[in-house]
Design a protein around this motif. Structure first.
Motif, PDB file in Angstrom:
ATOM      1  N   LEU A 366       0.852  -1.185   0.000  1.00 33.01           N
ATOM      2  CA  LEU A 366       0.000   0.000   0.000  1.00 33.01           C
ATOM      3  C   LEU A 366       0.886   1.233   0.000  1.00 33.01           C
ATOM      4  O   LEU A 366       1.777   1.370   0.840  1.00 33.01           O
ATOM      5  N   TYR A 368       2.266   4.998   0.342  1.00 37.65           N
ATOM      6  CA  TYR A 368       2.198   6.123   1.283  1.00 37.65           C
ATOM      7  C   TYR A 368       2.723   7.362   0.560  1.00 37.65           C
ATOM      8  O   TYR A 368       3.839   7.360   0.036  1.00 37.65           O
ATOM      9  N   ALA A 423      -2.497   1.657   8.107  1.00 39.61           N
ATOM     10  CA  ALA A 423      -3.004   1.670   6.734  1.00 39.61           C
ATOM     11  C   ALA A 423      -4.433   1.149   6.668  1.00 39.61           C
ATOM     12  O   ALA A 423      -4.831   0.285   7.449  1.00 39.61           O
ATOM     13  N   GLN A 449      -3.509   1.712  -3.536  1.00 36.59           N
ATOM     14  CA  GLN A 449      -3.699   2.928  -2.758  1.00 36.59           C
ATOM     15  C   GLN A 449      -5.024   2.825  -2.023  1.00 36.59           C
ATOM     16  O   GLN A 449      -5.915   2.066  -2.411  1.00 36.59           O
ATOM     17  N   TRP A 455      -2.482   7.566   2.416  1.00 38.46           N
ATOM     18  CA  TRP A 455      -2.391   6.328   1.651  1.00 38.46           C
ATOM     19  C   TRP A 455      -3.055   6.442   0.284  1.00 38.46           C
ATOM     20  O   TRP A 455      -3.339   5.423  -0.349  1.00 38.46           O
TER      21      TRP A 455
END
Length: 491
Positions: A366, A368, A423, A449, A455
């Motif tokens: 994911l 950042y 997240a 995303q 995020w």
């Protein structure tokens, strides 16, 4: 024995050279090296050699903010862009830091040592580097091959079949019938570039794209550069283009039906009577669900009006010895077929990553702030905008990396990574959020995303500028550690 540098940059293209310049400007005490798989500077702009290759965004924003674009062409051709990148590398002394012919194959992080061990292939041998921070600036498509469609009857075709990513230097298409398969930026570039020499050029598309014409030069930029200092004029034009581009995108996304009508009307005014807007320029999606195709100085439409170029919207049944047979029953004669069928997207430059022995699957990560990943320390991936100039976001990412490195030095930190425990776990989507075929094919392999900051991969330079230049680095999500501490890692 491994060579150690503070920062290791992968890729000597537009992003990598910009990253190196930023490192020198913002972190002058740091050592760095650039590993480049190929034998020259330029990345995309050195690899692609097809006729007419050019930028599809203006050079005041695609260029570097710290090095003004001086050419009168705002929409520049590939050789001009390549010269600009090389001149920038020379001006900032970046060339001596580049290791050419070094293809990075793996990188492993050790928390105990607080560094990356990077292995690269060079002249048939494995060369090892270590670094405190790893910055991947190799983009998100494969340099080895584009997307290749195995069309039925391909082996029967008696002419030449070429892919734009590997254009033969000796390809002779003068006086020949050319069919360009595709409707994206590459296709709309090739058609007007090949039309003057070819007997005919047909753009064969399965489905159309939105196309917009704009001047190849920027009249305001020319006036400002005539009366203002170079750097000031560059900043003003760059700022104007950022604001206009952002407004253009936001209006299209908020008023898609009106925007689609405006785009269609603009195309209709440029077409000859023999070519209708529908179905050739009426996509079945909203503007910016896929990237718009830019046509500088309406060159595509001029080629269509000249009678040397045509557009056909149909599906391919098979290749024949003399051309392409379509579902409609029509056969397009061809001596040369150009398969502008898209790129093959990859994550992290196809570098195999491990963190403390744990293999990293890019498709499970994911993002950042559009550049770092939960639980992966001291690593950033440089990815640009899809709705604006690539370099706008790439340069913000490089500035952020420099801020992060300086922050760690000031506070005695040896590692940092976004906390994966902070997240989101729902509402995830691909990091490149477009409906284009080449992106949808790679969805499983690309990072994801979320739907909320930090995020989310925002497509808004003005918001990202404030976030990455002004917001706190210790935002409660980014975790830092000193030599005797641990940072959170994924479960």
């Amino acid at each position: 024995m491994a060579t150690h540098v503070d920062v290791l940059v992968v890729g000597a293209g537009l992003s990598g050279i910009g990253a190196a310049c930023r490192l020198q400007l913002r972190t002058p005490g740091k050592t760095y090296a650039i590993l480049e798989a190929r034998d020259s500077i330029g990345g995309t702009w050195d690899l692609f050699r097809y006729p007419g290759i050019r930028s599809d965004s203006d050079m005041f924003t695609l260029g570097y903010p710290f090095r003004p674009w001086k050419d009168p062409k705002a929409i520049a051709d590939g050789p001009s862009i390549l010269s600009y990148i090389r001149a920038t590398a020379e001006a900032y002394g970046v060339e001596r830091h580049i290791r050419f012919g070094h293809r990075v194959v793996s990188a492993s992080w050790s928390s105990a040592d607080a560094h990356w061990t990077v292995e690269a292939e060079h002249d048939g041998s494995t060369v090892t580097f270590t670094c405190s921070f790893l910055y991947l600036c190799s983009g998100y498509y494969s340099y080895d091959s584009g997307h290749v469609v195995d069309f039925p009857g391909r082996e029967d075709f008696a002419g030449e079949i070429v892919h734009p990513q590997h254009w033969p230097a000796d390809l002779d298409y003068a006086g020949k019938n050319v069919v360009v398969i595709g409707s994206g930026a590459t296709a709309v570039t090739l058609v007007p570039a090949m039309a003057p020499e070819a007997a005919s050029v047909t753009m064969l598309q399965r489905s159309p794209s939105y196309v917009v014409a704009r001047p190849g030069a920027d009249a305001l930029a020319d006036r400002l550069r005539a009366v203002l200092p170079e750097n000031l004029a560059h900043r003003l034009v760059r700022g104007k283009n950022v604001v206009m581009g952002t407004l253009f995108f936001q209006l299209m996304r908020r008023l898609p039906e009106r925007a689609a009508a405006v785009l269609r009307d603009g195309v209709a005014k440029q077409l000859p009577p023999s070519i209708s807007v529908d179905p050739h320029f009426v996509p079945d999606y909203n503007p910016w669900d896929q990237r718009l195709c830019l046509v500088p100085d309406a060159d595509l439409f001029r080629a269509l009006r000249s009678g040397k170029a045509d557009v056909v919207t149909d599906h391919i049944t098979r290749f024949t010895p003399d051309g392409i047979r379509l579902e409609s029953g029509r056969e397009l004669p061809a001596d040369v077929i150009v398969t502008a069928t898209g790129l093959r997207m990859v994550a992290f430059g196809q570098v195999a990553l491990t963190v403390d022995g744990r293999a990293i699957d890019p498709g499970e990560q994911l993002v950042y702030k559009g550049m770092m990943f939960g639980g992966i320390p001291n690593l950033a991936w440089c990815v640009g905008y899809t709705n604006n100039s690539w370099t706008l976001r790439a340069d913000l990412a490089s500035q952020y990396v420099c801020r992060l490195i300086s922050h760690m030095d000031r506070h005695g930190y040896v590692a940092c990574a976004p906390d994966p425990g902070r997240a989101p776990t729902t509402g995830l989507r691909p990091v490149v959020d477009l409906m284009s075929g080449y992106i949808k094919r790679a969805t499983a392999a690309l990072p994801k995303q979320g739907g909320r900051r930090p995020w989310v991969m925002r497509q808004n330079y003005l918001l990202d500028l404030a976030d990455m230049r002004l917001n706190r680095l210790d935002d409660g999500v980014m975790a830092f550690r000193r030599a005797d501490e641990r940072i959170p890692t994924p479960v």
